[in-house]
Write an enzyme that holds these catalytic residues in place. Structure first.
Site, PDB file in Angstrom:
ATOM      1  N   GLY A  44       0.823  -1.205   0.000  1.00 41.30           N
ATOM      2  CA  GLY A  44       0.000   0.000   0.000  1.00 41.30           C
ATOM      3  C   GLY A  44       0.853   1.248   0.000  1.00 41.30           C
ATOM      4  CD  GLN A  49       3.820   5.778   2.397  1.00 39.70           C
ATOM      5  OE1 GLN A  49       2.818   5.249   1.937  1.00 39.70           O
ATOM      6  NE2 GLN A  49       4.830   5.081   2.864  1.00 39.70           N
ATOM      7  CB  CYS A  87       6.180   1.892   6.779  1.00 42.12           C
ATOM      8  SG  CYS A  87       5.622   3.429   6.054  1.00 42.12           S
ATOM      9  CG  LEU A  88       6.757   0.941   0.525  1.00 44.14           C
ATOM     10  CD1 LEU A  88       5.955   1.307  -0.720  1.00 44.14           C
ATOM     11  CD2 LEU A  88       7.871  -0.040   0.163  1.00 44.14           C
ATOM     12  CG  HIS A 129       0.365   1.106   7.354  1.00 43.69           C
ATOM     13  ND1 HIS A 129       1.389   0.578   8.111  1.00 43.69           N
ATOM     14  CD2 HIS A 129       0.950   1.978   6.496  1.00 43.69           C
ATOM     15  CE1 HIS A 129       2.540   1.123   7.715  1.00 43.69           C
ATOM     16  NE2 HIS A 129       2.303   1.973   6.735  1.00 43.69           N
ATOM     17  CD  GLU A 130      -0.714   2.432   2.969  1.00 41.45           C
ATOM     18  OE1 GLU A 130      -0.262   3.579   2.863  1.00 41.45           O
ATOM     19  OE2 GLU A 130       0.025   1.426   3.096  1.00 41.45           O
ATOM     20  CG  HIS A 133       1.098   6.718   5.616  1.00 40.28           C
ATOM     21  ND1 HIS A 133       2.285   7.192   6.104  1.00 40.28           N
ATOM     22  CD2 HIS A 133       1.305   5.411   5.329  1.00 40.28           C
ATOM     23  CE1 HIS A 133       3.173   6.197   6.117  1.00 40.28           C
ATOM     24  NE2 HIS A 133       2.607   5.110   5.664  1.00 40.28           N
TER      25      HIS A 133
HETATM   26 ZN    ZN Z   1       3.461   3.225   5.501  1.00 42.08          ZN
END
Ligand code: ZN
Length: 161
Positions: A44, A49, A87-88, A129-130, A133
């Site tokens: 995701g 991000q 997480c990226l 999670h997203e 963000h």
């Molecule tokens: Zn993340």
């Protein structure tokens, strides 16, 4: 547009994203997000991000890439689920995070159609999670101070996982 993923210390990751609208500009952001997610290989990605403070998320659990605009959790189960999250924006750190097991999400498709999605298990975790963000929250905010400290120590001194 910046296609590089911002790292966890970037201030944009701590800001609340604004509501988005369908249209050409949003379509461009979505395409960039899809490409970035594909290249980075995550499940995701949220627009902040890549430095875009708009409420857009993309989710890819292996079958297809789904896009959600202005996603909002309108119901959540009392039952929780604990799973390892990464997480990226903070690569190499995996932590056990507790989330609602089932949720109901209201969102717009990229065509502007209003939809509701019931999510459970991994999909529910990714949504939470997203959406975090979009509110300037990171998964490391949802673990204890000690767990976070340990994770950062290994992130800075080992960097081998
Ligand atoms: Zn993340």
């Amino acid at each position: 547009m910046n296609r590089k993923i911002l790292r966890y210390y970037h201030p944009s990751l701590r800001k609340k994203a604004q509501k988005t609208e369908t249209g050409e500009k949003t379509d461009k952001i979505i395409e960039t997000m899809k490409k970035t997610l594909c290249e980075e290989g995550g499940v995701g990605l949220a627009a902040p991000q890549i430095g875009v403070l708009e409420r857009i998320i993309v989710i890819d659990l292996g079958q297809q890439v789904d896009v959600f605009l202005n996603p909002e959790i309108i119901e959540r189960s009392e039952e929780t689920i604990q799973s390892k999250e990464g997480c990226l924006s903070l690569k190499g750190v995996w932590l056990d995070v507790t989330r609602s097991k089932k949720i109901r999400v209201k969102a717009l498709t990229r065509e502007g159609e209003e939809i509701e999605v019931e999510a459970e298990g991994l999909l529910a975790v990714v949504f939470q999670h997203e959406i975090d963000h979009l509110n300037g929250k990171l998964f490391i905010d949802r673990v204890s101070f000690l767990t976070k400290a340990r994770a950062f120590l290994s992130y800075f001194f080992k960097r081998n996982d």
